[in-house]
Design a protein around this motif. Sequence first.
Motif, short mmCIF file in Angstrom:
data_model
loop_
_atom_site.label_atom_id
_atom_site.label_comp_id
_atom_site.label_asym_id
_atom_site.label_seq_id
_atom_site.Cartn_x
_atom_site.Cartn_y
_atom_site.Cartn_z
N MET A 54 1.06 -1.21 -0.04
CA MET A 54 0.17 0.09 -0.05
C MET A 54 0.87 1.16 -0.04
N THR A 55 0.42 2.20 -0.81
CA THR A 55 1.22 3.54 -0.72
C THR A 55 0.57 4.50 -0.32
N GLY A 56 1.25 5.25 0.73
CA GLY A 56 0.98 6.24 1.37
C GLY A 56 0.77 7.65 0.52
N VAL A 57 0.44 8.71 1.00
CA VAL A 57 0.29 9.87 0.39
C VAL A 57 1.54 10.53 0.80
N VAL A 85 5.39 26.16 6.79
CA VAL A 85 4.18 27.18 6.44
C VAL A 85 3.00 26.66 5.85
N ALA A 86 3.27 25.63 5.08
CA ALA A 86 2.28 25.00 4.47
C ALA A 86 2.88 23.50 3.94
N VAL A 87 1.89 22.59 3.62
CA VAL A 87 2.32 21.31 3.12
C VAL A 87 1.21 20.72 2.24
N TRP A 88 1.89 20.26 1.22
CA TRP A 88 1.07 19.26 0.32
C TRP A 88 0.81 18.01 0.50
N ALA A 89 -0.19 17.47 0.76
CA ALA A 89 -0.47 16.03 1.07
C ALA A 89 -1.08 15.49 -0.25
N GLY A 90 -0.30 14.81 -0.99
CA GLY A 90 -0.85 14.38 -2.37
C GLY A 90 -1.26 15.78 -2.93
N ASP A 91 -2.37 15.91 -3.37
CA ASP A 91 -2.63 17.00 -4.30
C ASP A 91 -3.49 17.99 -3.37
#
Length: 130
Positions: A1-4, A22-28
């Motif tokens: 299983m692949t995580g984000v 300051v921010a984070v992309w979690a996937g899209d």
Amino acid sequence: MTGVRRTAVEVPGLEHPQPIPVAVWAGDVLFTSPIGPRRADGSIPDALDDQLDVTFANLRRVVHGAGATLDAVGMVHVHLRRREDRPALNEHWLACFVDEPRPARMVSQADLPAGVDVLLTLTAVRACPE
């Protein structure tokens, strides 16, 4: 299983004083840490209108620094020290998000750090190729 995969977004002059980006992309999906009225030199304006100017300028800097546009913003959570500051907030909101439909928004009254009258967080999405 692949995580984000999470990818941190840093914007010069907007570094967070805590050990978080300051921010984070979690996937899209883009999630921000609190965005407030702190200028790049660390100062915070006294007047609410000036704090809102700086806060919305910082919002734009974070979104653009993440490689997104304001059209990608889906939700903004605003923390105000005083509920009666909502009309001033609305003026800046309309100036920032000119086109309809605007993002969803939630406003909460909050006990904010000394000298800070407004903080916000937002969620945005990465543009999908058409």
